[in-house]
Design a protein around this motif. Structure first.
Motif, PDB file in Angstrom:
ATOM      1  N   THR A  14      43.174   5.662   6.656  1.00  0.00           N
ATOM      2  CA  THR A  14      42.485   6.587   7.461  1.00  0.00           C
ATOM      3  C   THR A  14      41.472   7.570   6.761  1.00  0.00           C
ATOM      4  OG1 THR A  14      44.677   6.786   8.655  1.00  0.00           O
ATOM      5  CG2 THR A  14      43.026   8.276   9.066  1.00  0.00           C
ATOM      6  N   ILE A  15      41.874   7.837   5.596  1.00  0.00           N
ATOM      7  CA  ILE A  15      41.013   8.733   4.901  1.00  0.00           C
ATOM      8  C   ILE A  15      40.640   8.376   3.436  1.00  0.00           C
ATOM      9  CG2 ILE A  15      42.052  10.913   6.105  1.00  0.00           C
ATOM     10  CD1 ILE A  15      43.630  11.301   3.140  1.00  0.00           C
ATOM     11  N   LYS A 129      41.308  18.716   9.998  1.00  0.00           N
ATOM     12  CA  LYS A 129      40.577  17.811  10.726  1.00  0.00           C
ATOM     13  C   LYS A 129      39.454  17.347  10.003  1.00  0.00           C
ATOM     14  CE  LYS A 129      42.772  19.652  14.817  1.00  0.00           C
ATOM     15  NZ  LYS A 129      42.378  20.896  15.592  1.00  0.00           N
ATOM     16  N   VAL A 130      38.808  15.900  10.264  1.00  0.00           N
ATOM     17  CA  VAL A 130      37.815  15.422   9.811  1.00  0.00           C
ATOM     18  C   VAL A 130      37.074  14.614  10.448  1.00  0.00           C
ATOM     19  CG1 VAL A 130      36.697  14.417   7.536  1.00  0.00           C
ATOM     20  CG2 VAL A 130      39.054  15.371   7.443  1.00  0.00           C
ATOM     21  N   PRO A 131      35.810  14.809  10.897  1.00  0.00           N
ATOM     22  CA  PRO A 131      34.963  13.877  11.852  1.00  0.00           C
ATOM     23  C   PRO A 131      34.774  12.545  11.315  1.00  0.00           C
ATOM     24  CG  PRO A 131      33.750  16.027  11.255  1.00  0.00           C
ATOM     25  CD  PRO A 131      35.001  15.904  10.363  1.00  0.00           C
ATOM     26  N   GLU A 132      34.736  11.622  12.216  1.00  0.00           N
ATOM     27  CA  GLU A 132      34.682  10.326  11.597  1.00  0.00           C
ATOM     28  C   GLU A 132      33.336  10.039  11.377  1.00  0.00           C
ATOM     29  OE1 GLU A 132      36.746   7.782  10.934  1.00  0.00           O
ATOM     30  OE2 GLU A 132      38.573   8.171  12.082  1.00  0.00           O
TER      31      GLU A 132
ATOM     32  N   PRO B 156      36.869   5.608  16.513  1.00  0.00           N
ATOM     33  CA  PRO B 156      37.440   6.867  15.951  1.00  0.00           C
ATOM     34  C   PRO B 156      36.471   8.050  15.970  1.00  0.00           C
ATOM     35  CG  PRO B 156      37.601   5.137  14.539  1.00  0.00           C
ATOM     36  CD  PRO B 156      36.863   4.444  15.630  1.00  0.00           C
ATOM     37  N   PHE B 157      37.246   9.046  16.293  1.00  0.00           N
ATOM     38  CA  PHE B 157      36.467  10.416  16.577  1.00  0.00           C
ATOM     39  C   PHE B 157      36.694  11.353  15.428  1.00  0.00           C
ATOM     40  CE2 PHE B 157      35.680  14.590  18.304  1.00  0.00           C
ATOM     41  CZ  PHE B 157      34.212  14.669  18.428  1.00  0.00           C
ATOM     42  N   ILE B 158      37.905  11.736  15.290  1.00  0.00           N
ATOM     43  CA  ILE B 158      38.580  12.474  14.442  1.00  0.00           C
ATOM     44  C   ILE B 158      39.624  12.201  13.726  1.00  0.00           C
ATOM     45  CG2 ILE B 158      39.924  13.916  15.842  1.00  0.00           C
ATOM     46  CD1 ILE B 158      38.158  16.315  14.475  1.00  0.00           C
ATOM     47  N   LYS B 159      39.749  12.554  12.608  1.00  0.00           N
ATOM     48  CA  LYS B 159      40.940  12.074  11.541  1.00  0.00           C
ATOM     49  C   LYS B 159      41.372  13.344  10.902  1.00  0.00           C
ATOM     50  CE  LYS B 159      37.872  10.522   8.095  1.00  0.00           C
ATOM     51  NZ  LYS B 159      37.208   9.338   7.672  1.00  0.00           N
ATOM     52  N   SER B 165      44.641   9.272  13.103  1.00  0.00           N
ATOM     53  CA  SER B 165      43.055   8.996  13.427  1.00  0.00           C
ATOM     54  C   SER B 165      43.124   8.917  14.998  1.00  0.00           C
ATOM     55  CB  SER B 165      42.517   7.904  12.903  1.00  0.00           C
ATOM     56  OG  SER B 165      41.262   7.570  13.266  1.00  0.00           O
ATOM     57  N   TYR B 166      42.292   9.553  15.417  1.00  0.00           N
ATOM     58  CA  TYR B 166      42.130   9.641  16.834  1.00  0.00           C
ATOM     59  C   TYR B 166      40.563   9.259  17.458  1.00  0.00           C
ATOM     60  CZ  TYR B 166      46.141  12.517  16.136  1.00  0.00           C
ATOM     61  OH  TYR B 166      47.359  13.186  15.639  1.00  0.00           O
TER      62      TYR B 166
END
Lengths: 211, 218
Positions: A14-15, A129-132, B156-159, B165-166
């Protein structure tokens, strides 16, 4: 010379990329080439490796910079699901500054670290929160690293650096609002609201170097 | 964040027919293609479930013949989405039991109305419900998400650095059902916090001139 551990869970699905970007940003913003930096990334991001690094500092002060996931009582990684920093090894950070961008660790872990004599802590008491989207992601990273960058590039104390960090969050937030990017501005404001810190006695870079 | 499209108006009532004045009013106000009448509760449920991506206002009768089937419709839909706006009609308000009333209130029925209201009065209620939907932050966020294409919604928009992750679709589902660690509600709260912050901190953004004007007119 500064003793620094950079824990980066760059293999997390994910990150992982975010951790790499955050690490890169720190290196671009602060000249760490002549410092004693131990990078614990990938499968090295474990409590065993953390302990080895701390032992190598020979009881001198150090900074732990943590780019990973977190819970209320751990900073955890792909390699250390139960935490590479946790309530179990919090005592090892007695002479340190812990600077983390992880979720939640400000709730419990912060206090455990302080209890064991940690000199400074910067982290968050909620989800971070972190934007993609990479452009927005970099903007968030700049905000998250700002306190540390300010501390290491000026003579400011940790408290002053965090205040500068908060101003920077606000500045970036205002720019997002000007661009009508409310769905990104919202999470940034949320992260700012979740920011928490502890500064034992106006910790500065020189104090981290001189002990 | 004003809405750009009309909501679906879904009537579930075995006493309403296509030739009644209310249907004519609704066609004129919302467009015939946005008005749907179901005399069978199960058909109404099926339609709403298939269209949760739309903003929906439901005009729901409680009694179908001798059975209070309206409650089943209400329960079934509110289990899946909290964003569908219900106007519940009943022939005799006094006959609604305390327990049933509690159920309607707890699950946020927007209005409970005696069914002898005139078509114009019902239309006015539906208009109010539309405004109510437009004013809701979660509704606005839902609509903003729906403005993105289906492919975009899946990206994915925001994690978070808690490990989640969403996509926009995840956020949408969360808004409606509370699933996905309530990220939808959290995003709506974040946006509300931005709105409050703007109001408190920088009044010029909401129209300094207008505020001055309104002061003068007092």
């Amino acid at each position: 010379m500064l003793n620094i551990i950079i824990a980066s869970d760059d293999i997390d699905t994910t990150i992982g990329t975010n951790c790499v970007l955050a690490c890169q940003h720190l290196h671009n913003a602060v000249d760490l080439s002549i410092q004693n930096v131990t990078l614990l990334n990938g499968y090295l991001c474990t409590p065993v490796e953390v302990e080895k690094a701390i032992v190598s500092f020979d009881q001198q002060r150090f900074i732990l910079v943590a780019y990973s996931h977190g819970t209320e009582d751990t900073l955890f990684s792909t390699a250390a699901g139960n935490g590479y920093v946790s309530l179990a090894n919090a005592y090892q950070f007695a002479t340190s500054l812990v600077y983390t961008v992880s979720c939640w660790s400000g709730v419990k872990l912060k206090h455990e670290l302080i209890k064991h004599g940690c000199h400074g802590y910067v982290g968050y008491v909620d989800r971070v929160k972190v934007p993609e989207n990479e452009t927005d992601e970099l903007l968030f990273i700049e905000c998250e690293n700002k306190g540390l960058v300010h501390l290491l590039t000026t003579g400011a104390s940790l408290t002053e650096s965090v205040e500068e960090m908060k101003r920077y969050y606000r500045k970036q937030y205002d720019e997002l609002i000007d661009q009508e990017m409310y769905a990104v501005a919202g999470p940034l404001l949320h992260n700012l609201g979740a920011l928490t810190f502890y500064d034992y006695e106006a910790l500065t870079r020189s104090e981290l170097e001189s002990h | 964040m004003a809405t750009s499209t009309k909501p679906y108006i879904v009537l579930i009532d075995d006493d309403i027919t296509e030739d009644q004045p209310l249907i004519g009013y609704l066609h004129r106000e919302y467009g015939a293609s946005n008005v749907f009448l179901f005399q069978e509760p199960t058909e109404g449920i099926r339609f709403i479930e298939a269209n949760l991506a739309k903003r929906i206002i439901v005009l729901l009768d409680i009694m179908f013949g001798e059975k209070a089937q309206g409650f089943d419709v209400f329960d079934r839909i509110t289990e899946k989405s909290k964003l569908v706006c219900f106007i519940v009609m009943t022939g005799n308000l006094e006959a609604v039991s305390k327990r049933e009333l509690q159920r309607l209130v707890n699950r946020h029925a927007w209005y409970i109305v005696q069914r002898d209201k005139s078509a114009k009065e019902i239309l006015a209620l539906i208009n109010e419900a539309e405004t109510h939907l437009m004013m809701r932050v979660d509704g606005a966020l839902e609509e903003w998400i729906l403005r993105h294409g289906p492919d975009e919604q899946q990206k994915p928009f925001i994690k978070t650095r808690g490990g989640e992750s969403y996509s926009l679709a995840d956020i949408l589902l969360s808004l409606r059902t509370g699933e996905n660690e309530a990220i939808g509600q959290e995003m709506a709260a974040d946006i509300l916090a931005v709105a409050i912050d703007l109001l408190v901190r920088d009044k010029s953004r909401i129209g300094k001139d207008n505020l001055a004007g309104s002061k003068e007119s007092k």
